[in-house]
Write an enzyme that holds these catalytic residues in place. Structure first.
Site, PDB file in Angstrom:
ATOM      1  N   ASP A  76       0.844  -1.198   0.000  1.00 26.71           N
ATOM      2  CA  ASP A  76       0.000   0.000   0.000  1.00 26.71           C
ATOM      3  C   ASP A  76       0.877   1.244   0.000  1.00 26.71           C
ATOM      4  O   ASP A  76       2.075   1.182   0.270  1.00 26.71           O
ATOM      5  CB  ASP A  76      -0.958   0.014   1.201  1.00 26.71           C
ATOM      6  CG  ASP A  76      -0.268  -0.345   2.515  1.00 26.71           C
ATOM      7  OD1 ASP A  76       0.792   0.248   2.797  1.00 26.71           O
ATOM      8  OD2 ASP A  76      -0.779  -1.201   3.240  1.00 26.71           O
ATOM      9  N   ASP A  78       1.033   5.295   1.313  1.00 26.98           N
ATOM     10  CA  ASP A  78       0.506   6.336   2.187  1.00 26.98           C
ATOM     11  C   ASP A  78       1.084   7.691   1.794  1.00 26.98           C
ATOM     12  O   ASP A  78       2.220   7.781   1.312  1.00 26.98           O
ATOM     13  CB  ASP A  78       0.853   6.041   3.645  1.00 26.98           C
ATOM     14  CG  ASP A  78       0.206   4.754   4.143  1.00 26.98           C
ATOM     15  OD1 ASP A  78      -0.792   4.325   3.533  1.00 26.98           O
ATOM     16  OD2 ASP A  78       0.694   4.185   5.135  1.00 26.98           O
ATOM     17  N   ASP A 155       7.202   6.767  14.011  1.00 26.59           N
ATOM     18  CA  ASP A 155       7.727   5.822  15.003  1.00 26.59           C
ATOM     19  C   ASP A 155       9.193   5.464  14.799  1.00 26.59           C
ATOM     20  O   ASP A 155      10.007   5.608  15.710  1.00 26.59           O
ATOM     21  CB  ASP A 155       6.859   4.554  15.039  1.00 26.59           C
ATOM     22  CG  ASP A 155       6.542   4.014  13.648  1.00 26.59           C
ATOM     23  OD1 ASP A 155       7.159   4.466  12.667  1.00 26.59           O
ATOM     24  OD2 ASP A 155       5.671   3.125  13.554  1.00 26.59           O
TER      25      ASP A 155
END
Length: 441
Positions: A76, A78, A155
């Site tokens: 995917d 983003d 993160d």
């Protein structure tokens, strides 16, 4: 007139979207990285182009950039932008705003969803839209900021990479490209603080380390075991989503060993982990590893995998132990004890990781069919073949037989029965019917 109005709107947007100049030392030109526009989803390119042409900043971000740099094709794509969720929604009729803790926009194409997030503000931003509970965990985080702010809210360094479509460069403030090449997973900021803000980051560290075959940086690894108890503060429904992601990462066997190493497995699967201190420890471990190896193989071969099978395996021995205890204590039939035990084990597991009812129902059927496989007379084998969970239950039976938890002969019988002709099946059933025992003289 409309052209003039739109031109003025775009000018205003561009004035609002101006960011601090980016130091050239943080910009990696196309000649020095492996990310190619040709490997980026056409739909992601459409979204980037529309945001850019409307006067907003937008970048391909996170795991997709990391995977492309590794030479892998992302699953995917983003995007991060300075446009707010409402501004994004106005640009795309096929968009919907989701999320409560942090709002995102999903732009829906036929078979693909492009996730777009607004740049998040810095940690020291004071706002009613950033709420921390008494444990220091962020429960709402809808504070928006600049690209430079957003970088430090991510993160890991390898997920803090921004691909700029306009010049095909990568913006790297954190040394993420270097860590990608070194295969090191490094948490951004103080590890203890970041884990306290969101303990799920410990599970994400495990998943990425396993999936990418990365090592954890010492400062990222060190606090996990001592802070593993914080996982118990996370809603059980959210932990289910994280466990499913682990099971589908393609390296769940490796993740399982890391969960055990850092004390997280016991927090997630208490009924199973309690058996690791008893005589069944090696058998439980062997069954789980074999099942996880099979899961990894199916994921790599793009075959379907259901969380129901994953949890049915993890909870099989706790189920057997509980059923045996009930049967001994109450002197009831084995099937009745099994049905009671299923409810007890599922309730105990749901206290940590809440398994949705649609999956617990499948688990019950897989477990019950293990009991029914031994009954091979009359029309029962034919009825069993038509059961919607037969294939999953049969795979589980073969797995158990291979690990010594069930008769190999029973698994071989069902393997042969599926492929046999009608006449052969009748012969197998007739042969399997037990003759009455003669009375002893």
């Amino acid at each position: 007139m409309n052209i003039i109005i739109n031109f003025i709107k775009n000018l205003l947007r561009r004035s609002r979207s101006k960011q601090k100049p980016i130091d050239a030392s943080y910009i990696i030109p196309r000649s020095q990285h492996r990310v190619s526009k040709t490997n980026i989803s056409v739909n992601a390119l459409k979204v980037l182009n529309r945001l850019n042409s409307s006067g907003y900043q937008s970048y391909l971000v996170g795991g997709s950039v990391r995977d492309l740099e590794l030479g892998k094709q992302p699953k995917d794509f983003d995007i991060a932008t300075n446009a707010t969720p409402n501004q994004i929604k106005k640009l795309f009729r096929n968009a919907r705003i989701i999320g409560r803790r942090f709002k995102l926009v999903h732009i829906l194409f036929y078979r693909e969803v492009i996730e777009v997030a607004t740049f998040r503000g810095s940690d020291d931003t004071e706002s009613d839209d950033q709420i921390t509970n008494e444990r220091g965990m962020l429960v709402r985080d809808n504070v928006y900021g600049s690209l430079q702010d957003d970088v430090w809210r991510r993160d890991f360094t390898v997920n803090a990479l921004y691909y700029n479509l306009t010049d095909s460069s990568i913006i790297d403030f954190t040394g993420g490209v270097k860590d990608v090449n070194l295969k090191v997973l490094r948490l951004l900021g103080d590890a203890k603080t970041r884990y306290q803000e969101d303990p799920v980051r410990m599970l994400r560290a495990i998943r990425f380390a396993a999936k990418l075959h990365f090592t954890l940086a010492p400062e990222t690894e060190e606090p996990i075991q001592s802070m593993s108890h914080l996982i118990e503060n996370i809603p059980s429904s959210r932990l289910f989503d994280e466990v499913v992601k682990l099971s589908l990462c393609g390296e769940v066997t490796r993740a399982y060993h890391l969960l055990l190493k850092y004390g997280l497995f016991a927090r997630l699967f208490k009924p199973t982990s309690e058996l690791y201190n008893g005589p069944l420890a090696s058998q439980v471990d062997a069954l789980i590893i074999k099942a996880l190896d099979n899961t990894d193989r199916r994921v790599r071969e793009n075959k379907p995998v259901t969380p129901a099978f994953f949890f049915a395996v993890l909870l099989w021995f706790p189920l057997k132990e509980r059923a045996a205890a009930i049967q001994q204590a109450e002197e009831i039939a084995p099937l009745a004890a099994l049905e009671r035990a299923m409810s007890d084990v599922i309730v105990a597991q749901n206290a940590a990781v809440a398994i949705p009812k649609r999956f617990t129902q499948m688990m019950r059927e897989i477990w019950l069919l293990q009991f029914r496989f031994a009954k091979r007379s009359g029309k029962r084998p034919y009825t069993l073949l038509e059961h919607p969970r037969f294939r999953a239950a049969y795979d589980f039976l073969c797995l158990r037989a291979e690990m010594g938890d069930e008769s190999k002969g029973l698994a071989e019988w069902w393997t042969a029965f599926q492929d046999a002709s009608e006449d052969k099946r009748e012969q197998m059933i007739t042969k399997n019917i037990k003759k009455p025992k003669h009375q002893s003289k």
